[in-house]
Design a protein around this motif. Structure first.
Motif, PDB file in Angstrom:
ATOM      1  N   ASP B   9       0.831  -1.205   0.000  1.00  6.52           N
ATOM      2  CA  ASP B   9       0.000   0.000   0.000  1.00  6.52           C
ATOM      3  C   ASP B   9       0.864   1.253   0.000  1.00  6.52           C
ATOM      4  OD1 ASP B   9      -2.434  -1.489   2.283  1.00  6.52           O
ATOM      5  OD2 ASP B   9      -2.318  -1.531   0.081  1.00  6.52           O
ATOM      6  N   SER B  10       2.006   1.176   0.649  1.00  4.70           N
ATOM      7  CA  SER B  10       2.927   2.302   0.680  1.00  4.70           C
ATOM      8  C   SER B  10       4.344   1.796   0.871  1.00  4.70           C
ATOM      9  CB  SER B  10       2.572   3.284   1.804  1.00  4.70           C
ATOM     10  OG  SER B  10       2.736   2.670   3.064  1.00  4.70           O
ATOM     11  N   LEU B  11       5.300   2.586   0.446  1.00  4.78           N
ATOM     12  CA  LEU B  11       6.701   2.262   0.682  1.00  4.78           C
ATOM     13  C   LEU B  11       7.525   3.528   0.746  1.00  4.78           C
ATOM     14  CD1 LEU B  11       8.519   0.799  -2.446  1.00  4.78           C
ATOM     15  CD2 LEU B  11       6.309   1.927  -2.579  1.00  4.78           C
ATOM     16  N   ALA B  12       8.561   3.457   1.555  1.00  7.11           N
ATOM     17  CA  ALA B  12       9.481   4.578   1.710  1.00  7.11           C
ATOM     18  C   ALA B  12      10.857   4.134   1.234  1.00  7.11           C
ATOM     19  CB  ALA B  12       9.530   5.040   3.163  1.00  7.11           C
ATOM     20  N   VAL B  13      11.407   4.888   0.323  1.00 12.20           N
ATOM     21  CA  VAL B  13      12.678   4.532  -0.305  1.00 12.20           C
ATOM     22  C   VAL B  13      13.631   5.729  -0.233  1.00 12.20           C
ATOM     23  CG1 VAL B  13      13.753   3.853  -2.490  1.00 12.20           C
ATOM     24  CG2 VAL B  13      11.514   2.918  -1.853  1.00 12.20           C
ATOM     25  N   SER B  14      14.895   5.452  -0.015  1.00  7.90           N
ATOM     26  CA  SER B  14      15.881   6.527   0.026  1.00  7.90           C
ATOM     27  C   SER B  14      16.118   7.076  -1.377  1.00  7.90           C
ATOM     28  CB  SER B  14      17.202   6.021   0.596  1.00  7.90           C
ATOM     29  OG  SER B  14      17.036   5.527   1.898  1.00  7.90           O
ATOM     30  N   LEU B  15      16.464   8.342  -1.437  1.00  5.86           N
ATOM     31  CA  LEU B  15      16.789   8.951  -2.722  1.00  5.86           C
ATOM     32  C   LEU B  15      17.908   8.166  -3.407  1.00  5.86           C
ATOM     33  CD1 LEU B  15      16.695  12.757  -1.785  1.00  5.86           C
ATOM     34  CD2 LEU B  15      15.083  11.517  -3.255  1.00  5.86           C
ATOM     35  N   GLY B  16      17.708   7.895  -4.700  1.00  8.37           N
ATOM     36  CA  GLY B  16      18.695   7.168  -5.464  1.00  8.37           C
ATOM     37  C   GLY B  16      18.552   5.653  -5.396  1.00  8.37           C
ATOM     38  N   GLU B  17      17.681   5.188  -4.515  1.00  5.99           N
ATOM     39  CA  GLU B  17      17.471   3.753  -4.389  1.00  5.99           C
ATOM     40  C   GLU B  17      16.313   3.286  -5.270  1.00  5.99           C
ATOM     41  OE1 GLU B  17      20.675   3.487  -2.631  1.00  5.99           O
ATOM     42  OE2 GLU B  17      19.514   1.601  -2.516  1.00  5.99           O
ATOM     43  N   ARG B  18      16.160   1.974  -5.364  1.00  6.76           N
ATOM     44  CA  ARG B  18      15.141   1.382  -6.220  1.00  6.76           C
ATOM     45  C   ARG B  18      13.820   1.249  -5.483  1.00  6.76           C
ATOM     46  NH1 ARG B  18      15.621  -2.365 -10.650  1.00  6.76           N
ATOM     47  NH2 ARG B  18      17.871  -2.093 -10.366  1.00  6.76           N
ATOM     48  N   ALA B  19      12.738   1.543  -6.207  1.00  7.82           N
ATOM     49  CA  ALA B  19      11.389   1.328  -5.685  1.00  7.82           C
ATOM     50  C   ALA B  19      10.686   0.323  -6.591  1.00  7.82           C
ATOM     51  CB  ALA B  19      10.613   2.639  -5.649  1.00  7.82           C
ATOM     52  N   THR B  20      10.030  -0.637  -5.966  1.00  6.72           N
ATOM     53  CA  THR B  20       9.340  -1.681  -6.719  1.00  6.72           C
ATOM     54  C   THR B  20       7.896  -1.800  -6.246  1.00  6.72           C
ATOM     55  OG1 THR B  20      11.411  -2.915  -6.990  1.00  6.72           O
ATOM     56  CG2 THR B  20       9.346  -4.115  -7.351  1.00  6.72           C
ATOM     57  N   ILE B  21       6.983  -1.722  -7.208  1.00  2.00           N
ATOM     58  CA  ILE B  21       5.547  -1.803  -6.921  1.00  2.00           C
ATOM     59  C   ILE B  21       4.970  -2.973  -7.701  1.00  2.00           C
ATOM     60  CG2 ILE B  21       3.341  -0.590  -7.078  1.00  2.00           C
ATOM     61  CD1 ILE B  21       5.023   2.037  -7.161  1.00  2.00           C
ATOM     62  N   ASN B  22       4.134  -3.741  -7.031  1.00  2.00           N
ATOM     63  CA  ASN B  22       3.548  -4.920  -7.646  1.00  2.00           C
ATOM     64  C   ASN B  22       2.065  -4.749  -7.941  1.00  2.00           C
ATOM     65  OD1 ASN B  22       5.995  -6.582  -7.348  1.00  2.00           O
ATOM     66  ND2 ASN B  22       5.559  -6.359  -5.160  1.00  2.00           N
ATOM     67  N   CYS B  23       1.629  -5.426  -8.994  1.00  2.00           N
ATOM     68  CA  CYS B  23       0.234  -5.369  -9.415  1.00  2.00           C
ATOM     69  C   CYS B  23      -0.159  -6.761  -9.884  1.00  2.00           C
ATOM     70  CB  CYS B  23       0.075  -4.362 -10.547  1.00  2.00           C
ATOM     71  SG  CYS B  23      -1.573  -4.227 -11.262  1.00  2.00           S
ATOM     72  N   LYS B  24      -1.261  -7.253  -9.340  1.00  2.00           N
ATOM     73  CA  LYS B  24      -1.705  -8.603  -9.688  1.00  2.00           C
ATOM     74  C   LYS B  24      -3.160  -8.533 -10.149  1.00  2.00           C
ATOM     75  CE  LYS B  24      -1.760 -13.317  -7.878  1.00  2.00           C
ATOM     76  NZ  LYS B  24      -0.744 -13.823  -8.830  1.00  2.00           N
ATOM     77  N   SER B  25      -3.436  -9.162 -11.286  1.00  2.00           N
ATOM     78  CA  SER B  25      -4.809  -9.217 -11.784  1.00  2.00           C
ATOM     79  C   SER B  25      -5.376 -10.607 -11.541  1.00  2.00           C
ATOM     80  CB  SER B  25      -4.866  -8.865 -13.275  1.00  2.00           C
ATOM     81  OG  SER B  25      -4.082  -9.758 -14.025  1.00  2.00           O
ATOM     82  N   ILE B  81      11.064   1.897 -10.225  1.00  2.00           N
ATOM     83  CA  ILE B  81      11.749   3.181 -10.356  1.00  2.00           C
ATOM     84  C   ILE B  81      13.188   2.893  -9.967  1.00  2.00           C
ATOM     85  CG2 ILE B  81      11.751   5.628  -9.732  1.00  2.00           C
ATOM     86  CD1 ILE B  81       8.890   5.220  -8.618  1.00  2.00           C
ATOM     87  N   SER B  82      14.077   2.980 -10.911  1.00  2.00           N
ATOM     88  CA  SER B  82      15.433   2.457 -10.687  1.00  2.00           C
ATOM     89  C   SER B  82      16.238   3.301  -9.705  1.00  2.00           C
ATOM     90  CB  SER B  82      16.187   2.359 -12.014  1.00  2.00           C
ATOM     91  OG  SER B  82      16.290   3.647 -12.607  1.00  2.00           O
ATOM     92  N   SER B  83      16.009   4.600  -9.709  1.00  2.00           N
ATOM     93  CA  SER B  83      16.750   5.505  -8.835  1.00  2.00           C
ATOM     94  C   SER B  83      15.797   6.632  -8.431  1.00  2.00           C
ATOM     95  CB  SER B  83      17.974   6.065  -9.555  1.00  2.00           C
ATOM     96  OG  SER B  83      18.646   7.005  -8.742  1.00  2.00           O
ATOM     97  N   LEU B  84      15.214   6.477  -7.259  1.00  2.00           N
ATOM     98  CA  LEU B  84      14.139   7.375  -6.844  1.00  2.00           C
ATOM     99  C   LEU B  84      14.616   8.825  -6.742  1.00  2.00           C
ATOM    100  CD1 LEU B  84      11.097   7.088  -5.931  1.00  2.00           C
ATOM    101  CD2 LEU B  84      11.979   7.427  -3.606  1.00  2.00           C
ATOM    102  N   GLN B  85      13.844   9.708  -7.352  1.00  2.00           N
ATOM    103  CA  GLN B  85      14.092  11.140  -7.263  1.00  2.00           C
ATOM    104  C   GLN B  85      13.005  11.792  -6.411  1.00  2.00           C
ATOM    105  OE1 GLN B  85      17.019  12.306  -8.897  1.00  2.00           O
ATOM    106  NE2 GLN B  85      17.171  10.053  -8.989  1.00  2.00           N
ATOM    107  N   ALA B  86      13.288  12.971  -5.898  1.00  2.00           N
ATOM    108  CA  ALA B  86      12.324  13.654  -5.035  1.00  2.00           C
ATOM    109  C   ALA B  86      10.994  13.885  -5.755  1.00  2.00           C
ATOM    110  CB  ALA B  86      12.910  14.974  -4.548  1.00  2.00           C
ATOM    111  N   GLU B  87      11.070  14.135  -7.049  1.00  2.00           N
ATOM    112  CA  GLU B  87       9.844  14.428  -7.810  1.00  2.00           C
ATOM    113  C   GLU B  87       9.006  13.183  -8.093  1.00  2.00           C
ATOM    114  OE1 GLU B  87      12.965  15.032  -8.805  1.00  2.00           O
ATOM    115  OE2 GLU B  87      13.246  14.638 -10.965  1.00  2.00           O
ATOM    116  N   ASP B  88       9.499  12.021  -7.682  1.00  2.00           N
ATOM    117  CA  ASP B  88       8.750  10.774  -7.899  1.00  2.00           C
ATOM    118  C   ASP B  88       7.788  10.472  -6.746  1.00  2.00           C
ATOM    119  OD1 ASP B  88      11.750   9.209  -9.238  1.00  2.00           O
ATOM    120  OD2 ASP B  88      10.274  10.534 -10.197  1.00  2.00           O
ATOM    121  N   VAL B  89       7.812  11.300  -5.717  1.00  2.00           N
ATOM    122  CA  VAL B  89       6.865  11.106  -4.616  1.00  2.00           C
ATOM    123  C   VAL B  89       5.456  11.263  -5.157  1.00  2.00           C
ATOM    124  CG1 VAL B  89       5.996  12.101  -2.468  1.00  2.00           C
ATOM    125  CG2 VAL B  89       8.456  11.797  -2.793  1.00  2.00           C
ATOM    126  N   ALA B  90       4.651  10.221  -5.018  1.00  2.00           N
ATOM    127  CA  ALA B  90       3.339  10.193  -5.658  1.00  2.00           C
ATOM    128  C   ALA B  90       2.639   8.900  -5.264  1.00  2.00           C
ATOM    129  CB  ALA B  90       3.477  10.260  -7.188  1.00  2.00           C
TER     130      ALA B  90
END
Lengths: 125, 113
Positions: B9-25, B81-90
């Protein structure tokens, strides 16, 4: 650049009809294989597809809302519209209009590439 | 109807680190005749409408930075998101468009750690 803009009352009384219009600029609503859609988002919640309409008037509605929804299109004004009958507090939401791409499995059912900024509609007496 | 479930539902990632979101149908959204998965990813920033990032599960929309990538097939999909940027907060949403009704996932909120 294609732009969409929703308009209509921001407050509707329970049991009445919610009416919104989407004005399209920067391009024609008459474009082959592209539908136009409505999506809503209750406060703090996710997105719900309401339905899609083609410039010819062909429509697809979400079955969950089909009994209360009517779409129309006015090609002379480059606009399309939504009417939602018998509203309740559960219909309070941000209402977005958007263009449905032609990338779908069938036209009218696809992703959305251009969106209006949204209009917040409150249902309250 | 196809049910679309996102995690977490939510995740917190450090700047420059990878973020991974899953979706299942709940059903496959893959059409074998054209080898396409009918799944899109959107980004929604506060006070803004959603913006499409990825369609056909892995095709980046024009103008979307290449740090965003989509993968998966059938019923399981991932937005990275391979390298999280501040503008990717969403909040990020997936959407299936294989069969009506069109359905969005519940969303994943991405924040900076």
């Amino acid at each position: 650049q294609l732009q969409l803009q929703e308009s209509g009352p921001g407050l509707v009384k329970p049991s009445e009809t919610l009416s919104l219009t989407c004005s399209v600029s920067g391009g024609s609503i008459i474009i082959s294989n592209y539908y136009w859609g409505w999506i809503r988002q209750p406060p703090g919640k996710g997105l719900e597809w309401i339905g899609s309409i083609y410039y010819s008037g062909r429509t697809y509605y979400n079955p969950s809302l089909k009994s209360r929804v009517t779409f129309s299109v006015d090609t002379s004004k480059n606009q399309f519209s939504l009417k939602l009958d018998s509203v309740t507090a559960a219909d309070t939401a941000i209402y977005y209009c958007a263009r449905v791409t032609s990338r779908g499995y069938s036209y009218g059912y696809s992703d959305f590439d251009y969106w209006g900024p949204g209009i917040f509609v409150t249902v309250s007496s | 109807d196809i049910v679309v479930t996102q995690s977490p539902d939510s995740l917190a990632v450090s700047l420059g680190e990878r973020a991974t979101i899953n979706c299942k149908s709940s059903q496959s959204v893959f059409y074998s005749a054209n080898n396409r998965n009918y799944l899109a990813w959107y980004q929604q920033k506060p006070g803004q409408p959603p913006k499409v990032l990825i369609y056909w599960a892995s095709t980046r929309e024009s103008g979307v930075p290449d740090r965003f990538s989509g993968s998966g097939s059938g019923t399981d999909f991932t937005l990275t998101i391979s390298s999280l940027q501040a503008e990717d907060v969403a909040i990020y949403y997936c959407q299936q468009y294989y069969s009506p009704p069109l359905v969005f996932g519940g969303g994943t909120k991405v924040e900076i750690k």
